[in-house]
Write a protein that holds these residues in place. Structure first.
Motif, PDB file in Angstrom:
ATOM      1  N   ILE A 627       0.888  -1.185   0.000  1.00  0.00           N
ATOM      2  CA  ILE A 627       0.000   0.000   0.000  1.00  0.00           C
ATOM      3  C   ILE A 627       0.911   1.216   0.000  1.00  0.00           C
ATOM      4  O   ILE A 627       1.779   1.357   0.885  1.00  0.00           O
ATOM      5  N   SER A 628       0.747   2.011  -0.991  1.00  0.00           N
ATOM      6  CA  SER A 628       1.570   3.209  -1.126  1.00  0.00           C
ATOM      7  C   SER A 628       0.705   4.391  -1.525  1.00  0.00           C
ATOM      8  O   SER A 628      -0.454   4.232  -1.918  1.00  0.00           O
ATOM      9  N   THR A 629       1.294   5.551  -1.391  1.00  0.00           N
ATOM     10  CA  THR A 629       0.570   6.767  -1.750  1.00  0.00           C
ATOM     11  C   THR A 629       0.677   7.007  -3.216  1.00  0.00           C
ATOM     12  O   THR A 629       1.710   6.747  -3.834  1.00  0.00           O
ATOM     13  N   MET A 630      -0.406   7.559  -3.767  1.00  0.00           N
ATOM     14  CA  MET A 630      -0.388   7.878  -5.190  1.00  0.00           C
ATOM     15  C   MET A 630       0.085   9.319  -5.379  1.00  0.00           C
ATOM     16  O   MET A 630       0.516   9.672  -6.466  1.00  0.00           O
ATOM     17  N   ARG A 631      -0.018  10.106  -4.301  1.00  0.00           N
ATOM     18  CA  ARG A 631       0.365  11.509  -4.381  1.00  0.00           C
ATOM     19  C   ARG A 631       0.739  11.951  -2.970  1.00  0.00           C
ATOM     20  O   ARG A 631       0.589  11.192  -1.996  1.00  0.00           O
ATOM     21  N   ALA A 632       1.164  13.131  -2.913  1.00  0.00           N
ATOM     22  CA  ALA A 632       1.475  13.672  -1.584  1.00  0.00           C
ATOM     23  C   ALA A 632       0.187  13.870  -0.806  1.00  0.00           C
ATOM     24  O   ALA A 632      -0.849  14.245  -1.358  1.00  0.00           O
ATOM     25  N   LEU A 633       0.274  13.615   0.480  1.00  0.00           N
ATOM     26  CA  LEU A 633      -0.906  13.706   1.313  1.00  0.00           C
ATOM     27  C   LEU A 633      -1.233  15.173   1.602  1.00  0.00           C
ATOM     28  O   LEU A 633      -0.347  16.022   1.711  1.00  0.00           O
ATOM     29  N   GLU A 634      -2.456  15.365   1.779  1.00  0.00           N
ATOM     30  CA  GLU A 634      -2.966  16.700   2.095  1.00  0.00           C
ATOM     31  C   GLU A 634      -3.859  16.587   3.313  1.00  0.00           C
ATOM     32  O   GLU A 634      -4.408  15.529   3.625  1.00  0.00           O
TER      33      GLU A 634
END
Length: 796
Positions: A627-634
């Motif tokens: 599980i990884s991020t697709m973009r930077a978190l906001e």
């Protein structure tokens, strides 16, 4: 001779005294002259003797007159001499009279006077003795006339008288006869032929003798007569053959009427005494009289029947020749007819005994049959040679004279040739030769010398797991080239153990059909390959058996759903996973760990977010489970996210499990918390393997190609020799799962990460989609390789 001389002297004295007395009494003039004197021969001086003058003879017309009118004498008137005027033959004038004289009258005229003159004609030896005939024939019977027998002959006569007529006789030289001259009286003699030795007509049938009569004159005169003595035949000789035994050689195929011999007996007798009649003596065997005939008058013996040298090769015929004399006499001879053989009989074959059938394990030299041959002919025609065709494993051995043994020359194999058809030929030595044939069928008896054999030493069978108990898995069939009970095959399983369980608890083999049945369902997860041996045993005594190895590959079915478990580091925790807000795109939040007890495609897992719209900035690796991020978190993403992860295998039908992941956003990096509440599927051991599994599959695929090359090379080598016997053979295994085939048994362990080792290896080519997610997954495979492979190959 003395007697004859005395007789002649007496006769002469008488004649002188008679003349003297006549002269004294009559006074006539007497002259004498030899007969046959030539004309002109002086007889006497007639004129002085008569007292006449010679001169007056002519004037007084003197003349001489003879009685009878023939002028034997004349007077020469000039000389007065009386001379012979013509031939005088005393025998003509006087015959046999002792005194022969011619009276003459001498007449003288002027005056007439008559004077008587007597001229005596003296005999001279001018006549030879004469026989009445030139040839005298005598007939004297042989044998019946004895020595001393006398046969009168007619003597010779001599016209002369006195000594000139005294005859003596002489017979030509002969050993059978002599002469005897007997004086009957003064004037006749008896001449007799006397037999001194017996006569044999067969030795000399005719005797020719010469009888010579000689007179006493000077010179002597002789006369001859031929005496022909015919010896009359008496039947004193029997017919005689020139041989006592005649040996005749005759071919047995002589035609009826063929001349055997023409007899020619001879009889030295004559007439009917030598007429011969031939006959066969009554003592002849009936077989001979049936085979030969005899012509009585000619002596010809001819073939009457059909000669057969095999029935009789020698005949003795006794022949008798009888003449027609009285009494008849006979001669005998024997005719030995040797019948020569002609090659008219073919050999005869007889099989006296047979030892059939011949066991195929019979050693060379075994006598199969006894054969006797015979030929009724003789000599070379009866010499028989035997041969067989085809030669094959048999040969003929001569044992005794006309007996042969059919002997096994080499080993036979019923499975190769079950029966032999032999033709025995017997051929004699005749010209042309004759032959006979006989067929012998020699069956070969089966011996249990062949073990049952399987078409292949190793059978590879695949069966899906979860099969029903009693299901038919496979059939084996062994072939035994023997026959009957030696070829009756029964099947059984060779006892062994699998996972400490006897093989017979897993499968069973039908003893007659060779069908293999499963006794229980198979579980691929427990047993991948079931290897066992099937034995095929015949019913021979002793029985033989052959084995074959069966490798039963249990194919996987998708009967296990994926199992999801938290990683070991967070086991026992129940809180959410913490993710720092500073995480950039691609930051790995955590990893879903799932395992599928199946194998191959059935164990190849893929991870998906069940509701992609609710995943927010997170994503899950398709095959890695990261599980990884697709973009930077906001901050707008909220303090927490809940992800429902669907784990699915590639089986048909696919099985799945879900996991809920709670992600909390924090200021500092914290571990992700795994929700231990799986949805659908049972919980199992945690194994970190998704990415590693992909890498393993690619590596094993390369290894698979290498193994295929090795396998093909080994398959091209000659197969191992199958050992007959009931012992446990060497195990040769082959396994086939999917498209991966092994030619040798292999043990393999796949170690994935730190989880439990799986005794299974499945090879496949993953089908990646072309979307971005799949592409990222591919990249992830390249970036996150945390797996290693342990492959152990044990080649037996």
């Amino acid at each position: 001779m003395l007697f004859n001389e005395l007789k002649e002297t007496t006769a002469l004295l008488r004649l002188v005294l008679l003349l003297t007395a006549w002269e004294l009494g009559s006074g006539q003039l007497h002259y004498s002259v030899p007969e046959e004197s030539k004309p002109g021969t002086f007889v006497g001086r007639l004129a002085p003797d008569l007292g006449l003058e010679v001169a007056e003879l002519a004037s007084r017309l003197s003349r001489v007159v003879s009685k009878g009118g023939r002028a034997y004498f004349e007077v020469n008137l000039q000389s007065g001499v009386l001379f012979v005027n013509s031939r005088i033959d005393r025998e003509e004038l006087c015959g046999q009279s002792p005194l022969c004289a011619i009276d003459l009258e001498v007449i003288v005229d002027r005056p007439l006077r008559v004077f008587h003159v007597e001229v005596e004609i003296r005999d001279i030896n001018d006549n030879a003795p004469v026989f009445p005939v030139n040839e005298q024939n005598l007939s004297i019977a042989e044998s019946l006339t004895f020595p001393g027998s006398r046969f009168p002959l007619e003597g010779a006569s001599d016209a002369d008288i006195g000594t000139n007529s005294l005859l003596t006789y002489k017979l030509s030289s002969t050993e059978h006869f002599t002469l005897d001259l007997q004086k009957n009286d003064e004037h006749s003699d008896a001449l007799v032929l006397v037999l001194i030795n017996p006569l044999d007509r067969e030795e000399t049938p005719l005797h020719r003798l010469v009888l010579t009569a000689t007179d006493g004159g000077k010179p002597e005169l002789t006369g001859t007569v031929h005496l022909v003595v015919e010896v009359l035949d008496v039947n004193d000789n029997a017919p005689v053959f020139n041989q006592s035994v005649y040996k005749i050689r005759l071919l047995e195929n002589a035609a009826n009427g063929t001349l055997v011999i023409k007899l020619n007996a001879t009889d030295m007798d004559d007439g009917i005494n030598k007429d011969i009649i031939y006959s066969i003596r009554s003592a002849i065997a009936p077989s001979e009289s049936a085979m030969f005939s005899l012509v009585p008058h000619t002596g010809e013996i001819r073939v009457k029947g059909e000669l057969d040298c095999e029935d009789a090769n020698l005949y003795e015929i006794r022949i008798q020749a009888t003449d027609r004399g009285n009494p008849p006499m006979a001669g005998q001879c024997t005719i030995v007819v040797q019948v020569l053989d002609v090659n008219d009989n073919a050999p005869e074959l007889a099989v006296t005994s047979l030892s059939l059938p011949v066991p195929e394990d019979a050693p060379p030299g075994t006598v199969v049959a006894l054969i006797s041959v015979s030929d009724r002919d003789s000599g070379d025609n009866g010499k028989v040679t035997c041969s067989i065709a085809p030669h094959g494993p048999f040969q003929l051995v001569s044992t005794f004279k006309n007996y042969h043994s059919l002997v096994l020359a080499e080993a036979v194999d019923r499975e190769r040739v079950s029966e032999y058809h032999l033709v025995v030929t017997a051929r004699d030595g005749g010209v042309p030769s004759l032959s006979a044939t006989s067929s012998i069928w020699v069956p070969i008896a089966d011996v249990n010398d062949n073990a049952p054999a399987f078409p292949q030493p190793v059978y590879t069978v695949s069966v899906k797991e979860n099969n029903p108990a009693g299901a038919h898995l496979f059939s084996v069939s062994a072939w035994d080239p023997d026959e009957k009970e030696n070829a009756f095959v029964s099947y059984s399983v060779v006892e062994g153990s699998v996972r400490e369980q006897p093989v017979s608890s897993y499968i069973s083999v039908h003893s007659e059909s060779g069908h293999i049945y499963a006794l229980q369902p198979f579980d691929h997860e427990e047993l991948h390959v079931l290897e066992f041996q099937v034995s095929a045993r015949d019913a021979g005594s002793p029985s033989l058996c052959g084995n074959a190895t069966v490798q039963l590959f249990i194919l996987d079915e998708n009967d296990n759903a994926p199992a999801v478990s938290p990683p070991p580091s967070v086991r026992g925790s129940s809180g959410p996973e913490l993710v720092p807000l500073s995480a950039v795109a691609g930051h790995v939040v955590g990893k879903i760990r799932a395992v599928d007890a199946d194998s191959g495609y059935n164990a190849w897992l893929r991870y998906e977010v069940q509701e992609p719209g609710s995943a927010g900035p997170f994503r899950v690796g398709l095959y890695s489970g990261e599980i990884s991020t697709m973009r930077a978190l906001e901050e707008a993403d909220g303090p927490s996210q809940t992800l429902v992860i669907l784990v699915k295998d590639h089986g048909e039908p696919a099985r799945s499990a879900t996991a809920i992941v709670s992600v909390s956003l924090v200021e500092s990096a914290q571990a992700v918390r795994w929700d231990s509440r799986p949805r659908g599927g049972s919980e199992g051991p945690l194994v970190d393997m998704n990415v590693s599994l992909i890498i393993a599959i690619c590596s094993v695929s390369s290894l698979f190609v290498l193994v295929i090359v090795v396998y093909v090379g080994l398959r091209c080598q000659p197969g191992p020799e199958v050992t007959y016997g009931c012992g446990k053979p060497a195990v040769v295994c082959s396994s086939e799962v999917g498209s991966w085939s092994y030619s040798q048994r292999q043990s393999r362990n796949l170690c994935v990460g730190e989880g439990t080792a799986k005794n299974d290896l499945m090879v496949f080519s993953p089908n990646f989609s072309q979307d971005s997610e799949n592409g990222e997954a591919g990249k992830s495979i390249g970036k996150h390789v945390h797996y290693f492979f342990c492959l152990e190959l044990h080649i037996l």
